[in-house]
Scaffold this motif. Structure first.
Motif, short mmCIF file in Angstrom:
data_model
loop_
_atom_site.label_atom_id
_atom_site.label_comp_id
_atom_site.label_asym_id
_atom_site.label_seq_id
_atom_site.Cartn_x
_atom_site.Cartn_y
_atom_site.Cartn_z
N LYS A 673 -7.47 -2.73 -2.58
CA LYS A 673 -8.58 -2.09 -3.41
C LYS A 673 -9.70 -2.94 -3.96
CE LYS A 673 -11.06 1.43 -4.33
NZ LYS A 673 -12.24 1.76 -3.48
N GLY A 674 -9.12 -4.39 -4.21
CA GLY A 674 -9.77 -5.32 -4.96
C GLY A 674 -9.93 -5.34 -6.46
N TYR A 675 -9.05 -4.44 -6.93
CA TYR A 675 -9.03 -4.44 -8.50
C TYR A 675 -8.71 -5.68 -9.02
CZ TYR A 675 -9.76 0.68 -7.90
OH TYR A 675 -10.34 1.81 -7.62
N ARG A 676 -9.47 -6.04 -10.25
CA ARG A 676 -9.06 -7.49 -10.77
C ARG A 676 -7.86 -7.46 -11.78
NH1 ARG A 676 -12.71 -7.45 -7.01
NH2 ARG A 676 -14.66 -8.38 -7.38
N ALA A 677 -7.17 -8.37 -11.86
CA ALA A 677 -6.16 -8.49 -12.90
C ALA A 677 -6.43 -9.35 -13.75
CB ALA A 677 -4.79 -9.19 -12.02
N TRP A 678 -6.37 -9.02 -15.20
CA TRP A 678 -6.70 -10.11 -16.17
C TRP A 678 -5.63 -11.07 -16.30
CZ3 TRP A 678 -5.36 -12.03 -20.87
CH2 TRP A 678 -6.21 -12.55 -21.56
N GLY A 679 -6.10 -12.24 -16.68
CA GLY A 679 -5.11 -13.45 -16.85
C GLY A 679 -4.87 -14.09 -15.51
N GLY A 757 -0.90 -6.85 1.87
CA GLY A 757 -1.30 -5.36 1.80
C GLY A 757 -0.78 -4.78 3.10
N TYR A 758 -0.01 -3.82 2.62
CA TYR A 758 0.71 -3.02 3.75
C TYR A 758 -0.10 -2.15 4.81
CZ TYR A 758 4.83 -4.74 1.37
OH TYR A 758 5.80 -5.24 0.70
N THR A 759 -1.28 -1.53 4.16
CA THR A 759 -2.14 -0.55 4.79
C THR A 759 -3.06 -1.55 5.74
OG1 THR A 759 -1.99 0.76 2.77
CG2 THR A 759 -3.82 1.23 4.78
N VAL A 760 -3.35 -2.54 5.22
CA VAL A 760 -4.57 -3.41 6.09
C VAL A 760 -3.69 -4.34 7.11
CG1 VAL A 760 -6.38 -3.07 4.86
CG2 VAL A 760 -4.90 -4.98 4.41
N ALA A 761 -2.33 -4.46 6.77
CA ALA A 761 -1.46 -5.64 7.55
C ALA A 761 -2.09 -7.03 7.28
CB ALA A 761 -1.20 -4.88 8.72
N ARG A 762 -2.19 -7.36 6.26
CA ARG A 762 -2.92 -8.74 5.95
C ARG A 762 -2.26 -9.45 4.69
NH1 ARG A 762 -7.04 -9.59 9.96
NH2 ARG A 762 -7.71 -11.30 8.71
N ASN A 763 -2.19 -10.60 4.67
CA ASN A 763 -2.26 -11.19 3.40
C ASN A 763 -3.51 -11.23 2.74
OD1 ASN A 763 0.28 -12.93 3.10
ND2 ASN A 763 -0.42 -13.43 5.39
N ILE A 764 -3.56 -10.84 1.33
CA ILE A 764 -4.74 -10.74 0.61
C ILE A 764 -4.88 -11.71 -0.73
CG2 ILE A 764 -6.59 -9.32 -0.41
CD1 ILE A 764 -5.01 -6.87 0.99
N GLY A 765 -5.87 -12.58 -0.79
CA GLY A 765 -5.90 -13.20 -2.09
C GLY A 765 -7.44 -13.29 -2.57
N TYR A 766 -7.57 -13.74 -4.04
CA TYR A 766 -8.80 -13.59 -4.46
C TYR A 766 -8.83 -14.88 -5.38
CZ TYR A 766 -9.08 -8.79 -3.40
OH TYR A 766 -9.10 -7.21 -2.53
N GLY A 767 -9.94 -15.38 -5.23
CA GLY A 767 -10.15 -16.66 -5.97
C GLY A 767 -11.73 -17.01 -5.94
#
Length: 813
Positions: A673-679, A757-767
């Motif tokens: 969903k692209g929600y951010r994680a603080w820290g 991500g199990y629904t999209v069947a892909r590795n997901i990362g944010y940077g």
């Protein structure tokens, strides 16, 4: 007779390498009036007997930057002060003796590239060329960091002390601190056996004594002295002055050249705590009794690695206490209990490597009132009231020491001192085969083991034993309904005539205008960085309910209290008073409707609403909000009602496919969903506009708020960096964070977080991606992307929005 001044702007307590570095940087960089007080003589605690290895690479970019600064400082310090430091840049070699360790080292090499640190992967033969004395038969590979080195700890400390004096600092030995004076929650004076010193700030760099010094001021400093042993040998043929330092983590040992011989020590899994009854008053330049029986396993492993040790003479064994912390990271920052009282201690045997950078950062923090970079991993506010318990700190710290050279498994959990804090649902979840993790002392379900699967984590550098089970929980949330126990959420109530006014000032988003609504908001610092990331619910005109992450309880609570200071508003931490059951998924409305009489249609209970319900005869505060990207509610109920509410929801959800789910499913769901994680994705150095959260900042409202000026400046200029999503289809990649981002083959950033991500069947990362162009969106879209994962390059797709439900239809349905 030593004459102590009656006042100083800043008093630094402790004359070890950390205190000397802090005083040096306060005087050199900030021209501050600094008084350093040392109870005995400089370096008399742990500094003088430290081994002196200086490595730079850590899992945090900020800490790696501090260690790189240390190396740069030590290389020039002698020329500046005229005192030798013993600094030698001979490089550092790290060995891998099995496939899992080699994966870890390849990940470290990728991290080093991400952080701009030179690191080379070597074959066993190449490693042997650098360190010909070792037996390399069991090596799988090695890594070499050419800018690592070694130093003489006492000499560096004395050189820093001279530099501090040259820049105007006063350093007094033989002056013991006996107490503090405070007023209105701020330190105002230091009391010593030579008189009172009025001051604006205190910096507690007391090393092993820092806990005792903190207690004098009512400040908790969670550390534990631990015995640490190493030996010094007579000269050994083949040991040259340029021999690199060597770390052999699979054998738990380290080595460095020392006057033609070797210094060898290690980190045993069964360490021995010291000074449980308090540090002896006269402990100065002293060692502990040699314990050869305890050291024998290290000696056996060392001789197998370096056969020449079998016949080498031993000049001396050093058994000296050093201070360690419950999570293996050092402690910096302003204490949440007392304004103006700063701490720098607990360096877990890498204080020499850290001292230059830590002193620089701490000096900046004292002067500016904020850290110069993201230092959350070492921030004293990461601890809580739990860490006032010496027995808990002791047990957990000994485990952390024992894991010093353990493989850093992804998602690894500490096992000691548990369980400590449990939700009222703990027994129910345990019966459902929950596998718990620990966060700030709270037991929290990470996942639920199906029948036939052992309810325990099995460490893995690839897909772990819980991977499929978490996938089932994820799918239940996406396709049916899942129930999460999030009772460990930190929860605060703010009330009073000035509550709304003060919260409007410290929240970047507008407060709800009327009771019965909530808002997602950041709280910004004066630099426009994201200090807190939370929800604020308006319960009444002058009463608010704030919910934030478990691990941020102390940090966020201290931030809010600080900015309520002087206002007619009350702050109450109600974390333990309320349990939180989070009901999420497309069938959540049907389940909740079956156990209460309220109208839960979107017209009556829209997204962002707060409703008081009755479930199983118990009061429930239902907050319609989501961190997983599905329709659902956080259900907050007094703790004595948690069990009946849980039972009612599980019974009503049986026909809808309900299942309990854990935090690892939450992580996967929020990544999609692209929600951010603080820290991780957002920190005090990141702007909401860089993070894609500018929509939650009230710049257009005309309402003033903390950080507005800085936020407006970022919003008005082309972004220099932006948080992006990247996905990798190849399941062989395992993202854990810190993977290098390549654009058209060139590094442009690294991942802050990652997973599957199990629904999209892909590795997901944010940077965050650095941007050299005026139009960052066009520049981003024009590139071809890849991620470097443990040394392997994988093609990646760029995402400037959520991979899942970008229109928010499911959340707001």
């Amino acid at each position: 007779m030593t004459t102590v001044p009656t006042q100083a702007r800043i008093v630094v307590i402790g004359g070890g390498i950390i205190g000397c570095s802090t005083a040096y940087h306060l005087a050199r960089d900030h021209k501050a009036e600094v008084l350093l007080l040392e109870r005995g003589r400089l370096t008399n605690g742990s500094t003088w007997h430290a081994a002196g290895l200086v490595g730079q690479l850590r899992t945090s970019a900020s800490i790696t930057r501090l260690l790189k600064y240390s190396v740069e400082l030590y290389a020039r310090l002698e020329a500046e002060t005229g005192l030798a430091t013993g600094w030698k840049q001979n490089g550092g070699l790290r060995l891998a003796c099995n496939a899992d360790r080699w994966t870890e080292i390849r990940r470290q090499a990728t991290t080093a590239r991400s952080f701009g640190l030179e690191m080379h992967l070597l074959t066993p033969a190449e490693a042997l060329d650098l360190w010909p004395l070792m037996d390399a038969d069991d090596l799988v590979g090695a890594a070499f960091l050419p800018t690592d080195g070694q130093a003489s700890p006492s000499d560096i400390a004395q050189s820093l002390a001279r530099g501090a004096r040259q820049h105007g600092a006063t350093i007094l030995e033989g002056v013991a601190v006996t107490g503090f004076e405070t007023a209105s929650g701020r330190v105002t004076a230091v009391l010593t056996d030579h008189g009172r010193v009025a001051c604006e700030a205190v910096v507690n760099c007391g090393g092993m004594w820092a806990k005792e010094i903190g207690r004098m001021a009512g400040v908790s400093v969670p550390l534990q002295p631990v015995q640490h042993q190493y030996v010094l040998t007579e000269p050994i043929v083949g040991v040259t002055a340029g021999l690199p330092t060597l770390r052999d983590p699979d054998r738990l040992t380290y080595y460095k050249e020392e006057v033609g011989g070797l210094s060898m020590g290690g980190y045993e899994p069964n360490p021995i705590a010291w000074a449980d009854a308090g540090i002896p008053k006269d402990f100065e330049f002293q060692l502990l009794d040699e314990d050869w029986d305890h050291f024998e396993p290290h000696m056996v492993q060392a001789i197998e690695r370096v056969p020449a040790l079998a016949t080498a003479g031993i000049k001396q064994m050093i058994n000296g206490p050093e201070s360690f912390t419950p999570d293996g990271n050092f402690i910096l920052g302003e204490a949440p209990e007392l304004r103006g009282f700063f701490v720098g201690c607990g360096f877990n045997a890498f204080g020499i490597a850290s001292a230059g950078g830590a002193g620089w950062a701490l000096a900046s923090w004292v002067i500016d009132g904020a850290p110069p970079m993201d230092l959350w991993v070492v921030d004293i506010r990461r601890f809580s009231a739990l860490h006032r318990d010496d027995s808990w700190v002791r047990e957990r710290t000994l485990e952390a020491y024992g894991k010093h050279y353990a493989i850093a498994w992804p998602h690894d959990e500490f096992a000691s001192a548990r369980p400590r804090l449990v939700s009222p649902l703990y027994d129910r979840l345990q019966r459902r085969r929950a596998v718990f993790g620990s966060k700030l002392g709270w037991e929290r379900p990470n996942w639920f083991a199906p029948d036939g699967v052992e309810p325990a984590d099995a460490p893995s550098q690839g897909r772990a034993n819980w991977f499929d089970a978490v996938g089932d929980e994820h799918r239940a949330c996406r396709e049916a309904v899942a129930l999460f126990d999030q009772s460990s959420f930190a929860k605060f109530e703010i009330s009073g005539p000035a509550a709304a006014e003060r919260l409007e000032w410290i929240c970047a988003n507008r407060l709800p205008a009327a009771p019965g609504r909530l808002v997602y908001t950041q709280m910004l610092n004066a630099r426009g960085g994201i200090e807190c990331d939370l929800t604020v619910a308006r319960l009444d005109r002058d009463r608010f309910y704030v919910v934030t992450g478990t691990g941020f309880r102390t940090h966020d609570g201290a931030w809010i209290r600080q900015h309520l200071d002087g206002a007619d508003a009350a702050f109450e931490d109600v974390t333990e008073a309320w349990a939180t059951l989070t009901l999420m998924g497309p069938r959540s409305r049907a389940v909740l409707s079956a156990v209460c009489d309220a109208d839960l249609a979107s017209e009556a209970a829209p997204f962002g609403s707060v409703r008081d319900l009755t479930v199983a005869g118990r009061p429930v505060r239902a907050l319609r909000v989501s961190y997983v990207g599905e329709l659902g509610w956080e259900l907050h109920t007094p703790v004595d009602g948690a069990g009946p509410v849980f039972d009612a929801l599980m019974a009503a959800g049986a026909g809808h496919g309900i299942r309990p789910a854990g935090y690892r499913a939450i992580e996967s769901l929020r990544l999609e969903k692209g929600y951010r994680a603080w820290g991780a994705d957002i920190t005090p150095t990141d702007s909401p506009f860089e993070a894609g959260l500018g929509w939650a900042v009230k710049l257009k409202s005309g309402v003033d708020f903390l950080g507005r000026e800085a936020a407006a400046a970022v919003a008005a200029a082309p972004l220099k960096r932006r948080l992006v999503g990247l996905s990798v289809a190849d399941p062989a990649a395992v993202l854990v964070g810190r993977e290098t981002i390549l654009r058209d083959g060139e590094p442009v950033g690294y991942l802050a977080s990652g997973g599957w991500g199990y629904t999209v069947a892909r590795n997901i990362g944010y940077g965050y991606v650095r941007n050299p162009a005026a139009s960052i969106a066009d520049w981003l879209r024009a590139g071809r992307y890849a991620l470097v994962v443990a040394g392997t390059e994988y093609p990646a797709d760029l995402h400037l929005g959520p991979l899942y439900d970008p229109a928010n239809a499911r959340v707001k349905g």
